[in-house]
Design a protein around this motif. Structure first.
Motif, PDB file in Angstrom:
ATOM      1  N   MET A 150       0.794  -1.009  -0.107  1.00 16.77           N
ATOM      2  CA  MET A 150       0.166   0.019  -0.072  1.00 16.77           C
ATOM      3  C   MET A 150       0.974   1.142   0.077  1.00 16.77           C
ATOM      4  O   MET A 150       1.986   1.325   0.600  1.00 16.77           O
ATOM      5  CB  MET A 150      -0.822  -0.156   1.275  1.00 16.77           C
ATOM      6  N   SER A 151       0.608   2.315  -0.956  1.00 17.99           N
ATOM      7  CA  SER A 151       1.306   3.512  -0.717  1.00 17.99           C
ATOM      8  C   SER A 151       0.981   4.310   0.346  1.00 17.99           C
ATOM      9  O   SER A 151       0.111   4.475   0.748  1.00 17.99           O
ATOM     10  CB  SER A 151       0.932   4.233  -2.119  1.00 17.99           C
ATOM     11  N   GLN A 152       2.289   4.810   0.707  1.00 23.72           N
ATOM     12  CA  GLN A 152       2.020   5.826   1.854  1.00 23.72           C
ATOM     13  C   GLN A 152       1.479   7.163   1.541  1.00 23.72           C
ATOM     14  O   GLN A 152       1.569   7.763   0.483  1.00 23.72           O
ATOM     15  CB  GLN A 152       3.477   5.955   2.483  1.00 23.72           C
ATOM     16  N   ALA A 153       0.410   7.570   2.374  1.00 24.78           N
ATOM     17  CA  ALA A 153      -0.219   8.824   1.871  1.00 24.78           C
ATOM     18  C   ALA A 153       0.548  10.048   2.023  1.00 24.78           C
ATOM     19  O   ALA A 153       1.623  10.326   2.650  1.00 24.78           O
ATOM     20  CB  ALA A 153      -1.452   8.974   2.844  1.00 24.78           C
ATOM     21  N   GLN A 154       0.611  10.706   0.711  1.00 27.04           N
ATOM     22  CA  GLN A 154       1.260  11.972   0.603  1.00 27.04           C
ATOM     23  C   GLN A 154       0.937  13.218   1.302  1.00 27.04           C
ATOM     24  O   GLN A 154       1.603  14.054   1.852  1.00 27.04           O
ATOM     25  CB  GLN A 154       1.427  12.195  -0.863  1.00 27.04           C
ATOM     26  N   PHE A 155      -0.198  13.057   1.396  1.00 31.69           N
ATOM     27  CA  PHE A 155      -1.276  14.150   2.077  1.00 31.69           C
ATOM     28  C   PHE A 155      -2.366  13.826   3.178  1.00 31.69           C
ATOM     29  O   PHE A 155      -2.761  12.564   3.137  1.00 31.69           O
ATOM     30  CB  PHE A 155      -2.031  14.932   0.881  1.00 31.69           C
ATOM     31  N   ASP A 156      -2.617  14.740   3.782  1.00 28.03           N
ATOM     32  CA  ASP A 156      -3.594  14.533   4.951  1.00 28.03           C
ATOM     33  C   ASP A 156      -5.064  14.279   4.369  1.00 28.03           C
ATOM     34  O   ASP A 156      -5.855  13.395   4.528  1.00 28.03           O
ATOM     35  CB  ASP A 156      -3.692  15.599   5.951  1.00 28.03           C
ATOM     36  N   SER A 157      -5.454  15.424   3.661  1.00 30.19           N
ATOM     37  CA  SER A 157      -6.707  15.361   2.792  1.00 30.19           C
ATOM     38  C   SER A 157      -6.444  15.710   1.313  1.00 30.19           C
ATOM     39  O   SER A 157      -5.680  16.452   0.868  1.00 30.19           O
ATOM     40  CB  SER A 157      -7.821  16.109   3.457  1.00 30.19           C
ATOM     41  N   LEU A 158      -7.368  15.304   0.406  1.00 35.47           N
ATOM     42  CA  LEU A 158      -7.640  15.722  -0.904  1.00 35.47           C
ATOM     43  C   LEU A 158      -9.086  15.912  -1.120  1.00 35.47           C
ATOM     44  O   LEU A 158      -9.971  15.210  -0.827  1.00 35.47           O
ATOM     45  CB  LEU A 158      -7.211  14.505  -1.695  1.00 35.47           C
ATOM     46  N   ILE A 159      -9.297  17.332  -1.421  1.00 39.23           N
ATOM     47  CA  ILE A 159     -10.726  17.934  -1.824  1.00 39.23           C
ATOM     48  C   ILE A 159     -10.817  18.060  -2.998  1.00 39.23           C
ATOM     49  O   ILE A 159      -9.959  19.104  -3.633  1.00 39.23           O
ATOM     50  CB  ILE A 159     -10.674  19.252  -0.753  1.00 39.23           C
ATOM     51  N   PHE A 160     -11.775  17.419  -3.813  1.00 40.51           N
ATOM     52  CA  PHE A 160     -12.037  17.694  -5.175  1.00 40.51           C
ATOM     53  C   PHE A 160     -13.410  18.628  -5.186  1.00 40.51           C
ATOM     54  O   PHE A 160     -14.444  18.396  -4.208  1.00 40.51           O
ATOM     55  CB  PHE A 160     -12.637  16.556  -5.793  1.00 40.51           C
ATOM     56  N   ALA A 161     -13.511  19.740  -5.866  1.00 38.76           N
ATOM     57  CA  ALA A 161     -14.584  20.681  -5.886  1.00 38.76           C
ATOM     58  C   ALA A 161     -15.082  20.718  -7.359  1.00 38.76           C
ATOM     59  O   ALA A 161     -14.238  20.819  -8.272  1.00 38.76           O
ATOM     60  CB  ALA A 161     -14.150  21.699  -5.299  1.00 38.76           C
ATOM     61  N   ARG A 162     -16.408  21.216  -7.502  1.00 38.94           N
ATOM     62  CA  ARG A 162     -16.814  21.509  -8.993  1.00 38.94           C
ATOM     63  C   ARG A 162     -16.411  22.948  -9.391  1.00 38.94           C
ATOM     64  O   ARG A 162     -15.990  23.037 -10.549  1.00 38.94           O
ATOM     65  CB  ARG A 162     -18.547  21.364  -8.985  1.00 38.94           C
ATOM     66  N   TRP A 163     -16.353  23.819  -8.302  1.00 35.74           N
ATOM     67  CA  TRP A 163     -15.736  25.114  -8.770  1.00 35.74           C
ATOM     68  C   TRP A 163     -14.932  25.463  -7.225  1.00 35.74           C
ATOM     69  O   TRP A 163     -15.279  25.090  -6.462  1.00 35.74           O
ATOM     70  CB  TRP A 163     -16.932  26.224  -8.841  1.00 35.74           C
ATOM     71  N   MET A 164     -13.897  26.453  -7.629  1.00 30.56           N
ATOM     72  CA  MET A 164     -12.920  26.941  -6.464  1.00 30.56           C
ATOM     73  C   MET A 164     -12.976  28.499  -6.794  1.00 30.56           C
ATOM     74  O   MET A 164     -12.438  28.728  -7.965  1.00 30.56           O
ATOM     75  CB  MET A 164     -11.829  26.230  -6.618  1.00 30.56           C
ATOM     76  N   ILE A 165     -13.430  29.249  -5.660  1.00 31.33           N
ATOM     77  CA  ILE A 165     -13.320  30.551  -5.960  1.00 31.33           C
ATOM     78  C   ILE A 165     -11.887  31.008  -5.058  1.00 31.33           C
ATOM     79  O   ILE A 165     -11.946  30.771  -3.729  1.00 31.33           O
ATOM     80  CB  ILE A 165     -14.358  31.448  -5.323  1.00 31.33           C
ATOM     81  N   THR A 166     -10.989  31.200  -5.817  1.00 31.26           N
ATOM     82  CA  THR A 166      -9.600  31.480  -4.927  1.00 31.26           C
ATOM     83  C   THR A 166      -9.372  32.581  -4.248  1.00 31.26           C
ATOM     84  O   THR A 166      -8.575  32.871  -3.263  1.00 31.26           O
ATOM     85  CB  THR A 166      -8.468  31.450  -5.967  1.00 31.26           C
ATOM     86  N   VAL A 167      -9.977  33.883  -4.936  1.00 26.83           N
ATOM     87  CA  VAL A 167      -9.810  35.220  -4.291  1.00 26.83           C
ATOM     88  C   VAL A 167      -8.522  35.789  -4.636  1.00 26.83           C
ATOM     89  O   VAL A 167      -8.149  37.042  -4.260  1.00 26.83           O
ATOM     90  CB  VAL A 167     -10.310  35.316  -2.852  1.00 26.83           C
ATOM     91  N   GLU A 168      -7.339  35.078  -4.984  1.00 22.77           N
ATOM     92  CA  GLU A 168      -6.396  35.562  -5.319  1.00 22.77           C
ATOM     93  C   GLU A 168      -6.424  36.665  -6.593  1.00 22.77           C
ATOM     94  O   GLU A 168      -5.779  37.532  -6.464  1.00 22.77           O
ATOM     95  CB  GLU A 168      -5.439  34.378  -5.876  1.00 22.77           C
ATOM     96  N   THR A 169      -7.290  36.246  -7.273  1.00 24.59           N
ATOM     97  CA  THR A 169      -7.881  37.306  -8.388  1.00 24.59           C
ATOM     98  C   THR A 169      -9.257  37.282  -8.445  1.00 24.59           C
ATOM     99  O   THR A 169      -9.940  36.379  -8.217  1.00 24.59           O
ATOM    100  CB  THR A 169      -7.354  37.081  -9.835  1.00 24.59           C
ATOM    101  N   ASP A 170      -9.641  38.666  -8.532  1.00 24.59           N
ATOM    102  CA  ASP A 170     -11.309  38.917  -8.288  1.00 24.59           C
ATOM    103  C   ASP A 170     -11.760  38.168  -9.404  1.00 24.59           C
ATOM    104  O   ASP A 170     -11.493  38.347 -10.738  1.00 24.59           O
ATOM    105  CB  ASP A 170     -11.668  40.514  -8.311  1.00 24.59           C
TER     106      ASP A 170
END
Length: 441
Positions: free
Chosen positions: A1-21
């Motif tokens: 079994m592969s060791q997990a690279q990350f704690d959580s992986l979140i997939f989303a239909r849309w992502m609003i980053t707010v980095e750019t309006d």
């Protein structure tokens, strides 16, 4: 079994980053590691990653957590107690007497917990609070997991908490020392308002803030009566007085700031003051409409707050974000004033900037702490979805917030709080209702 690279992986239909309006990433995922955003990438590429937990949000918008830039959490226990009154009548004849009868450590802890549960369920991840019994507010923050800025209230007159300004300051600083090192707890100095704080006390606050590297949180220019009273008593408007006392700086979060002329807008812009806009409270108390469009155009950093539940009456930052956009439009008769993307920035990254944590939270960016919320848009109230940014501001309600994370910890999962028990909090609220009624308003 592969060791997990990350704690959580979140997939989303849309992502609003707010980095750019207005920036929207479609069908993307973020990987979390040690409470931070490790990487953001298209969903197809993210499927190759390994994580301990995989969360599928194919109906949702993922966006930064909302930052409530001005609140009095414990006043949730006074919600609806004295409605439909002018500010000074509300304070002098109803709220302050009720606080005198009831406000103690237990009141503040219970009221703050109820408020934080409400806020987490509505997508708020940070509260910039101002009240008494600061240790109780901090303990509530630790219990709920919310990122909590604890404002140490300072006044000249006695309350249950202190006898004079020096006593308030001494007690607040002592309580601050108890929580140094707690990552999600930050203490600020909170002189109540120009009409309740003397020149000498303001000078002490400025000196202490500089010595201890603390923010200052204060009600300023909330009503026309406040401004008129200052002219009568001090022969100048409150901001001019505060400028002479050294209060105007990037340390200052000025709550309300409704009644400003063009010179004062330029003044706060020049000094780097941040403003906490509280549209619903300002409307409910008939304080007026803050000149948000002019402030933003002048380069002033404007965030959004709810104020307390006693003057709102709900701690709903999505509703405040919507109201910030709509009130600016009707106040200027300009439908382009404060567009949806700007309103979202005000409620997230601008709030973070005001609190000096915009390098850590307020937008979705690799390296930042994972203060995030998920909003389900696959409901009849938000169907169909053409523009997720527009929907978040103008259509979505807080009941559509399904997940809330602070520093990568999921505090609301599928509408269920993970740290707090709603039944227990409802029982506390009912108990306090009985106590308050037993002693009268």
């Amino acid at each position: 079994m592969s060791q997990a690279q990350f704690d959580s992986l979140i997939f989303a239909r849309w992502m609003i980053t707010v980095e750019t309006d207005g920036e929207i990433l479609e069908n993307h995922a973020i990987a979390l590691k040690d409470g931070r955003i490790a990487v953001i990438l298209p969903a197809a590429e993210a499927r190759q990653l390994v994580a301990d937990e995989v969360i599928e949000l194919d109906r949702h918008v993922l966006m930064p957590g909302l930052i409530n830039l001005h609140g009095h959490s414990a006043m949730t226990l006074l919600r609806g107690l004295a409605d439909d009154k002018a500010l000074m009548d509300w304070l002098n004849n109803h709220i302050w007497p009720a606080e005198g009868r009831h406000v103690r450590d237990e009141f503040v802890f219970d009221g703050s917990l109820i408020a934080m549960a409400e806020m987490l369920r509505g997508g708020t991840t940070t509260i910039n609070d101002m009240y008494f019994y600061h240790g109780a507010v901090a303990r509530a923050g630790l219990s709920s997991g919310m990122r909590t800025f604890v404002g140490c209230s300072i006044l000249e007159f006695p309350t249950n908490y202190g006898v004079n300004a020096d006593d308030y300051i001494a007690k607040g600083m002592a309580e601050r020392r108890e929580f140094l090192g707690e990552e999600r707890i930050t203490f600020t100095l909170a002189p109540h308002a120009p009409y309740t704080v003397s020149d000498d006390t303001f000078r002490k606050v400025v000196t202490l803030a500089e010595q201890e590297d603390m923010l200052i949180h204060c009600h300023i220019h909330e009503t026309a009566d406040e401004v008129a009273g200052s002219i009568e008593q001090h022969h100048q408007r409150p901001l001019a007085r505060l400028q002479q006392l050294g209060m105007l700086s990037p340390r200052l979060v000025a709550a309300h700031m409704v009644h400003l002329n063009d010179e004062e807008i330029e003044l706060v812009a020049r000094h780097g003051v941040s403003i906490a806009h509280n549209p619903t409270s300002n409307m409910k108390l008939a304080s007026g409409i803050a000149p948000v469009q002019k402030l933003l155009a002048a380069g002033v950093n404007v965030g959004v707050g709810t104020d307390g539940a006693a003057s709102n009456n709900k701690l709903d930052m999505l509703a405040e974000t919507r109201m910030s956009a709509l009130l600016a439009k009707v106040g200027t008769l300009d439908p382009t004033a404060v567009p949806a993307a700007t309103a979202i920035r005000m409620a997230t990254l601008n709030g973070a900037k005001a609190l000096g944590i915009d390098d850590q939270v307020g937008s979705i960016k690799a390296g930042k702490q994972a203060d995030l919320i998920a909003v389900d848009l696959a409901t009849i109230e938000t169907a169909p979805t053409f523009d997720p940014v527009s929907h978040i501001v103008y259509a979505a309600g807080r009941e559509q917030v399904t997940h809330t994370w602070v520093a990568g910890e999921c505090l609301l999962k599928d509408r269920v709080l993970t740290r707090l028990n709603l039944a227990d909090l409802l029982a506390k609220g009912e108990d306090w209702r009985g106590r308050i009624l037993a002693k009268g308003e």
